[in-house]
Write an enzyme that holds these catalytic residues in place. Sequence first.
Site, PDB file in Angstrom:
ATOM      1  N   TYR A  82       0.853  -1.202   0.000  1.00 20.60           N
ATOM      2  CA  TYR A  82       0.000   0.000   0.000  1.00 20.60           C
ATOM      3  C   TYR A  82       0.879   1.240   0.000  1.00 20.60           C
ATOM      4  O   TYR A  82       0.626   2.198  -0.711  1.00 20.60           O
ATOM      5  CB  TYR A  82      -0.910   0.015   1.233  1.00 20.60           C
ATOM      6  CG  TYR A  82      -1.863   1.175   1.226  1.00 20.60           C
ATOM      7  CD1 TYR A  82      -3.122   1.059   0.647  1.00 20.60           C
ATOM      8  CD2 TYR A  82      -1.497   2.419   1.760  1.00 20.60           C
ATOM      9  CE1 TYR A  82      -3.993   2.134   0.602  1.00 20.60           C
ATOM     10  CE2 TYR A  82      -2.362   3.504   1.717  1.00 20.60           C
ATOM     11  CZ  TYR A  82      -3.609   3.355   1.142  1.00 20.60           C
ATOM     12  OH  TYR A  82      -4.473   4.423   1.093  1.00 20.60           O
ATOM     13  N   PHE A 134      -8.579  21.786 -23.458  1.00 20.31           N
ATOM     14  CA  PHE A 134      -9.089  20.433 -23.654  1.00 20.31           C
ATOM     15  C   PHE A 134     -10.373  20.336 -22.829  1.00 20.31           C
ATOM     16  O   PHE A 134     -10.516  21.057 -21.842  1.00 20.31           O
ATOM     17  CB  PHE A 134      -8.049  19.383 -23.220  1.00 20.31           C
ATOM     18  CG  PHE A 134      -8.517  17.986 -23.490  1.00 20.31           C
ATOM     19  CD1 PHE A 134      -8.704  17.554 -24.791  1.00 20.31           C
ATOM     20  CD2 PHE A 134      -8.834  17.120 -22.450  1.00 20.31           C
ATOM     21  CE1 PHE A 134      -9.190  16.277 -25.056  1.00 20.31           C
ATOM     22  CE2 PHE A 134      -9.312  15.848 -22.713  1.00 20.31           C
ATOM     23  CZ  PHE A 134      -9.487  15.423 -24.016  1.00 20.31           C
ATOM     24  N   THR A 135     -11.290  19.468 -23.233  1.00 18.78           N
ATOM     25  CA  THR A 135     -12.622  19.423 -22.590  1.00 18.78           C
ATOM     26  C   THR A 135     -12.531  19.304 -21.064  1.00 18.78           C
ATOM     27  O   THR A 135     -13.131  20.097 -20.333  1.00 18.78           O
ATOM     28  CB  THR A 135     -13.431  18.233 -23.136  1.00 18.78           C
ATOM     29  OG1 THR A 135     -12.605  17.074 -23.061  1.00 18.78           O
ATOM     30  CG2 THR A 135     -13.860  18.458 -24.573  1.00 18.78           C
ATOM     31  N   ASP A 225       0.911  20.298 -20.195  1.00 18.35           N
ATOM     32  CA  ASP A 225       0.180  19.039 -20.336  1.00 18.35           C
ATOM     33  C   ASP A 225       0.918  18.193 -21.380  1.00 18.35           C
ATOM     34  O   ASP A 225       0.947  18.547 -22.559  1.00 18.35           O
ATOM     35  CB  ASP A 225      -1.261  19.347 -20.789  1.00 18.35           C
ATOM     36  CG  ASP A 225      -2.111  18.101 -20.997  1.00 18.35           C
ATOM     37  OD1 ASP A 225      -1.557  16.994 -21.068  1.00 18.35           O
ATOM     38  OD2 ASP A 225      -3.348  18.251 -21.107  1.00 18.35           O
ATOM     39  N   LYS A 268      -2.824   8.043 -22.748  1.00 20.08           N
ATOM     40  CA  LYS A 268      -2.265   8.443 -24.036  1.00 20.08           C
ATOM     41  C   LYS A 268      -0.767   8.131 -24.068  1.00 20.08           C
ATOM     42  O   LYS A 268      -0.329   7.261 -24.790  1.00 20.08           O
ATOM     43  CB  LYS A 268      -2.467   9.948 -24.271  1.00 20.08           C
ATOM     44  CG  LYS A 268      -3.781  10.523 -23.763  1.00 20.08           C
ATOM     45  CD  LYS A 268      -4.940  10.237 -24.696  1.00 20.08           C
ATOM     46  CE  LYS A 268      -6.279  10.625 -24.098  1.00 20.08           C
ATOM     47  NZ  LYS A 268      -6.460  12.034 -23.835  1.00 20.08           N
ATOM     48  N   ARG A 391     -16.883  15.989 -34.337  1.00 19.62           N
ATOM     49  CA  ARG A 391     -16.456  17.210 -33.630  1.00 19.62           C
ATOM     50  C   ARG A 391     -17.021  18.381 -34.409  1.00 19.62           C
ATOM     51  O   ARG A 391     -16.382  18.960 -35.264  1.00 19.62           O
ATOM     52  CB  ARG A 391     -14.931  17.301 -33.518  1.00 19.62           C
ATOM     53  CG  ARG A 391     -14.302  16.223 -32.657  1.00 19.62           C
ATOM     54  CD  ARG A 391     -14.392  16.500 -31.152  1.00 19.62           C
ATOM     55  NE  ARG A 391     -15.599  15.985 -30.528  1.00 19.62           N
ATOM     56  CZ  ARG A 391     -15.688  15.640 -29.236  1.00 19.62           C
ATOM     57  NH1 ARG A 391     -14.667  15.745 -28.437  1.00 19.62           N
ATOM     58  NH2 ARG A 391     -16.824  15.217 -28.733  1.00 19.62           N
ATOM     59  N   PHE A 457     -23.768  14.675 -27.368  1.00 19.80           N
ATOM     60  CA  PHE A 457     -23.121  13.795 -28.346  1.00 19.80           C
ATOM     61  C   PHE A 457     -22.824  12.406 -27.781  1.00 19.80           C
ATOM     62  O   PHE A 457     -22.741  11.444 -28.525  1.00 19.80           O
ATOM     63  CB  PHE A 457     -21.828  14.429 -28.879  1.00 19.80           C
ATOM     64  CG  PHE A 457     -20.759  14.621 -27.843  1.00 19.80           C
ATOM     65  CD1 PHE A 457     -20.706  15.785 -27.094  1.00 19.80           C
ATOM     66  CD2 PHE A 457     -19.817  13.632 -27.600  1.00 19.80           C
ATOM     67  CE1 PHE A 457     -19.729  15.968 -26.125  1.00 19.80           C
ATOM     68  CE2 PHE A 457     -18.831  13.808 -26.642  1.00 19.80           C
ATOM     69  CZ  PHE A 457     -18.790  14.976 -25.899  1.00 19.80           C
TER      70      PHE A 457
END
Length: 484
Positions: A82, A134-135, A225, A268, A391, A457
């Site tokens: 842990y 970015f969203t 990022d 990613k 998009r 969407f």
Amino acid sequence: MFQDAVKFGSGEYVPVEMHKVRVVQKLNLLPIEARLDAAEKAGFNSFLLQNRDVFMDMLTDSGTNAMSDRQIASMMVADDAYAGSESFTRLSEAVEEVFNTKYFLPVHQGRAAEHILSRAFVKKGDVVPMNFHFTTTKAHVDLAGGKVVEVFSDDATEIRSDKPFKGNVDIGRLQAAIKVHGREKVSFIRMEAGTNLIGGQPFSIENMRAVRKVADEHGLIIVLDVSLVSENVYFIKVREPEFRDKSVKEIMHTLCDLADIIYFSSRKISCTRGGGITTNRHDLYMKIRDLVPLFEGFLTYGGVSVREIEAMAVGLREALDWDVIKHSPEFIRYLVDRLDAKGIPVITPAGGLGCHLDAKGFLPHLSSFDYPAGALGAALYIASGARGMERGTLSMDRDENGNDVASEVELLRLAFPRRVFTLSQVKYVEDRVEWLWKNRGLVGGLRFVEEPKVLRFFLGRLEATSDWPQKLVTQFRKDFGDSL
Ligand SMILES: *Cc1c(COP(=O)(O)O)cnc(C)c1O
């Protein structure tokens, strides 16, 4: 010098896979009639398709990349403690080697890093200037009471372009934003490598240096990022003359040394799950450290399974391997250049995330409110079994009066998960896109039959505004006989 695609006897440069496939997943290519059926059942929404009905899953690169044999092998030696896990030590060492940073905090995915950074640095009424949002980034800045201010250059939204660095910040706009809002209202400057929402377009080191200069003038920190940094580094090496002969690691360090805090989604960059935040500044580390046990998990696992932590360490190191990072951009360029050469409207130059079809150019007979990018996505799925992501207007929610808001661009993104597709599969997509282009006059619009109020969407269901999908099937049978 770097080695690009391989030259064939014909003179053509072909992006040959620098890996072999050792684990496979069976794919289904349904007959077109069954694909039409599946599209109807999914309300013409690619998010609602069952993966078993999809031949080429080009929806996203998130969590869908292929792991290497070394990554999978590393999972077997994960240390399940842990606290104080050896796996964490190995990951920290990899982070230091790749990003040149000392302090590291694991989190469960990219947006968790954004949550923690927004909580630590964004105060009510703040602004966060960035090259592009970015969203999930925007959602977390908003949640903390701040506002995203985009300071991208005019190049960013050009569809057909030969600009090498569409992800660059416009330095004049950045300075103006700081002046207008006041330095004390700026939480930090955010730079997104491989700008996701404009197709994985890179920024240059030259631009990053200019941003650093502005940050220093105002005593601001830069948050970088690096979720899509591998492809950004690829483009720096290929397109920025100063770095042509530098190693991937040298470029990565040059880039990272210009930032104060670095974070990433491992879904990613390292082809696993998880994420992380890292910095060389002890004061900044101390500002965020205590939020990790509160929201993610203890400091040596951060909500990530130890197996994924081991695979992350290996995956991050692989992100320094030229053969690994050149794969996606070269495959994408292959498809984009071939479609472009046939006059099919795509975003150029090719980025690092996927091939983006310009649905406005593809289906000029449709209005924004026919959802051209959604219709193109549905048509391509029916024609090929490949699913992309809309998009455009369909991805925008209605305004406060309930009116549809037309999007500036209408794109169908065909994402390239890393190391997943072979070239014949890419050629297949090329062929079916070309067929659709020849028959574009047949493609009609879509309308909602079930429309969620927020992020419609994802779960919205639509229908065709005429019997155009059936006509597409009839034409396909005429042209392809009984082929799949
Ligand atoms: C995907 C992504 C994120 C969010 O990461 P998740 O792991 O999906 O939460 C943040 N920034 C960029 C650039 C991304 O591509």
